[in-house]
Design an enzyme around this catalytic site. Structure first.
Site, PDB file in Angstrom:
ATOM      1  N   HIS A 212       0.830  -1.215   0.000  1.00 16.02           N
ATOM      2  CA  HIS A 212       0.000   0.000   0.000  1.00 16.02           C
ATOM      3  C   HIS A 212       0.863   1.264   0.000  1.00 16.02           C
ATOM      4  CE1 HIS A 212      -3.872  -2.043   0.301  1.00 16.02           C
ATOM      5  NE2 HIS A 212      -3.246  -2.915   1.079  1.00 16.02           N
TER       6      HIS A 212
ATOM      7  N   GLU B 133      -6.954  -0.596 -15.732  1.00 17.57           N
ATOM      8  CA  GLU B 133      -7.573  -1.117 -14.512  1.00 17.57           C
ATOM      9  C   GLU B 133      -8.254   0.017 -13.726  1.00 17.57           C
ATOM     10  OE1 GLU B 133      -5.932  -4.439 -12.967  1.00 17.57           O
ATOM     11  OE2 GLU B 133      -7.045  -4.376 -11.102  1.00 17.57           O
TER      12      GLU B 133
ATOM     13  N   ASP C  61       1.967  -3.883  -9.535  1.00 20.48           N
ATOM     14  CA  ASP C  61       1.714  -5.208 -10.108  1.00 20.48           C
ATOM     15  C   ASP C  61       2.046  -5.254 -11.601  1.00 20.48           C
ATOM     16  OD1 ASP C  61       0.758  -5.466  -7.572  1.00 20.48           O
ATOM     17  OD2 ASP C  61      -1.355  -5.587  -8.137  1.00 20.48           O
TER      18      ASP C  61
ATOM     19  N   TYR D  55     -10.207  -1.240  -0.521  1.00 16.64           N
ATOM     20  CA  TYR D  55      -8.970  -0.758  -1.153  1.00 16.64           C
ATOM     21  C   TYR D  55      -9.092   0.717  -1.530  1.00 16.64           C
ATOM     22  CZ  TYR D  55      -4.953  -0.595  -4.315  1.00 16.64           C
ATOM     23  OH  TYR D  55      -3.767  -0.265  -4.920  1.00 16.64           O
TER      24      TYR D  55
HETATM   25  C1  GLA Z   1      -2.855  -4.382  -5.081  1.00 12.75           C
HETATM   26  C2  GLA Z   1      -2.662  -3.226  -6.059  1.00 12.75           C
HETATM   27  C3  GLA Z   1      -1.230  -2.696  -5.977  1.00 12.75           C
HETATM   28  C4  GLA Z   1      -0.837  -2.386  -4.539  1.00 12.75           C
HETATM   29  C5  GLA Z   1      -1.162  -3.548  -3.623  1.00 12.75           C
HETATM   30  C6  GLA Z   1      -0.942  -3.214  -2.176  1.00 12.75           C
HETATM   31  O1  GLA Z   1      -2.064  -5.464  -5.466  1.00 12.75           O
HETATM   32  O2  GLA Z   1      -2.929  -3.646  -7.374  1.00 12.75           O
HETATM   33  O3  GLA Z   1      -1.107  -1.551  -6.803  1.00 12.75           O
HETATM   34  O4  GLA Z   1      -1.445  -1.205  -4.110  1.00 12.75           O
HETATM   35  O5  GLA Z   1      -2.501  -3.973  -3.775  1.00 12.75           O
HETATM   36  O6  GLA Z   1       0.413  -3.013  -1.924  1.00 12.75           O
END
Ligand code: GLA
Length: 388
Positions: free
Chosen positions: A38, A163, A175, A224
């Site tokens: 995060h 996304e 990611d 989130y």
């Molecule tokens: C998900 C999101 C990432 C990141 C993580 C938490 O995987 O896609 O961008 O924020 O959560 O670290």
């Protein structure tokens, strides 16, 4: 090296469906994150590792301006949608290729017609970036077939944009960047503000063990986005309190945060404290890895988990039990939840000879407590997206 039977599976299914050989077979990996959770949407630092679980795409050009894509898992269905205009969202896995087309079109780039077969062994909704893997596989395919020649980091940004704006998850860039740019045998230290990165070698004799709680919680419309909004609020309030220059929580030290604690609500303070301390943990972890001090890496992972549990409040009883179990196993350096949290996976870093004991204890304690089995397996640091 990274080839596995999914290569054969998508190739054969492509032949059977389209009656010819695929022009490309693409592999785009999922990831674990060693530390830096995060932090990416706060312009901070992350330390992810691309792994040997991946989305595989057998693909070829299609003359008509449309995409025909069959998924072998995820229900095995087939979708057709136009590539010369935006296709309406229909939910499910098909939204990722639709979103990628949308993002290319938004940049003024016209994707070629495509036919493809998709399969993946990245567990879905488990915090191992199954969606980023699918996005990067399609982005890579269209980048090649449409002769766009965009660099990998641009494909990652395109996936994130897809996304955020099409799928509706306000994710950061971690990611997609690791799926696009990972390197076998290494973690990637990524500065999510500048997208500068370097590869940090991982010791060969340690194992990364994933324990999937099988608790699933979709990211879209979930907590989130709430966390992200709380971080943005912290930045606003700190600036209003006169702290300059603060563009993101990345710019705030722990001392500054604590000096201004009175300007934030208790919850927003907690969220900001996690992000600020987590950024420091990323740098400390890199330094410890570079001097081969795995005890310290493990201690930092443990601190990171506690911060996610108590300050960021994104853990779950299932994840807490898995990490607490791992912490007590001899030869295990550390463990923490990985990915966004709210369910999904934990990772443990352990000596290779501890893997068996660790796996059996994780399975036994988890099953005894929650009356269902976790999926426990070792993952290996792998390369980013490529044609195989
Ligand atoms: C998900 C999101 C990432 C990141 C993580 C938490 O995987 O896609 O961008 O924020 O959560 O670290």
């Amino acid at each position: 090296m990274d080839r596995n039977d999914l290569h054969t599976k998508v190739t054969m299914a492509f032949r059977a469906r389209f009656l010819r050989e695929p022009e490309l077979v693409i592999r785009a990996p999922g990831r674990i994150n060693l530390i830096g959770e995060h932090t990416d949407y706060n312009e901070g630092f992350v330390l992810p590792v691309a792994v040997d679980r991946a989305a595989w795409l057998a693909a070829g050009l299609r003359q008509a301006p449309e995409a025909v894509v069959r998924a072998l898992d995820m229900g095995g269905d087939e979708i057709i949608f136009p590539v010369n205009r935006t296709a309406a969202s229909a939910g499910g896995w098909g939204d990722y290729p639709r979103a990628i087309v949308w993002a290319f079109l938004e940049r003024g780039l016209q994707p070629a017609g495509l036919e493809a077969v998709l399969a993946s062994d990245v567990p879905v909704g488990a915090g191992m970036s199954s969606s980023a893997a699918v996005e990067m596989a399609f982005a890579y395919a269209w980048n090649v077939f449409s002769l766009f020649d965009l660099p990998r980091a641009e494909l990652a940004l395109l996936g994130q944009r897809a996304e955020n704006a099409y799928v509706g998850v306000n994710c950061g860039i971690m990611d997609q960047m690791i799926s696009a740019c990972g390197q076998a045998g290494h973690a990637m230290l990524l500065d999510t503000r500048t997208l500068e990165y370097s590869y940090i070698p991982l010791p060969k004799d340690i194992a990364i063990i994933v324990a999937d709680s099988r608790v699933r919680r979709s990211l879209a419309g979930s907590e989130y986005n709430v966390r992200r909004a709380q971080c943005e609020q912290a930045v606003r309030l700190l600036r209003e309190a006169g702290l300059e220059p603060v563009l993101a929580l990345r710019d705030v030290t722990l001392k500054q945060l604590l000096d201004h604690a009175g300007n934030l609500s208790p919850v927003v303070l907690q969220r900001a404290r996690h992000v600020v301390t987590e950024n420091a943990r990323v740098h400390a972890t890199v330094a410890a890895l570079q001097r081969g001090d795995l005890e310290t890496v493990g201690a930092l992972m443990k601190e990171g988990h506690l911060s996610l549990r108590d300050d960021y409040e994104v853990s779950a009883p299932e994840l807490d039990l898995l990490v607490e179990t791992a912490w007590d196993v001899p030869g295990c350096y550390g463990a923490r939840l990985t990915g966004a949290g709210f369910g999904g996976c934990t990772i443990a870093l352990a000596q290779a000879q501890a893997v068996e004991e660790l796996s059996s204890r994780l399975i036994a304690r988890y099953t005894e407590t929650f009356e269902r089995e976790p999926a426990v397996y070792v993952v290996h640091p792998a390369n980013g997206v490529a044609a195989q």
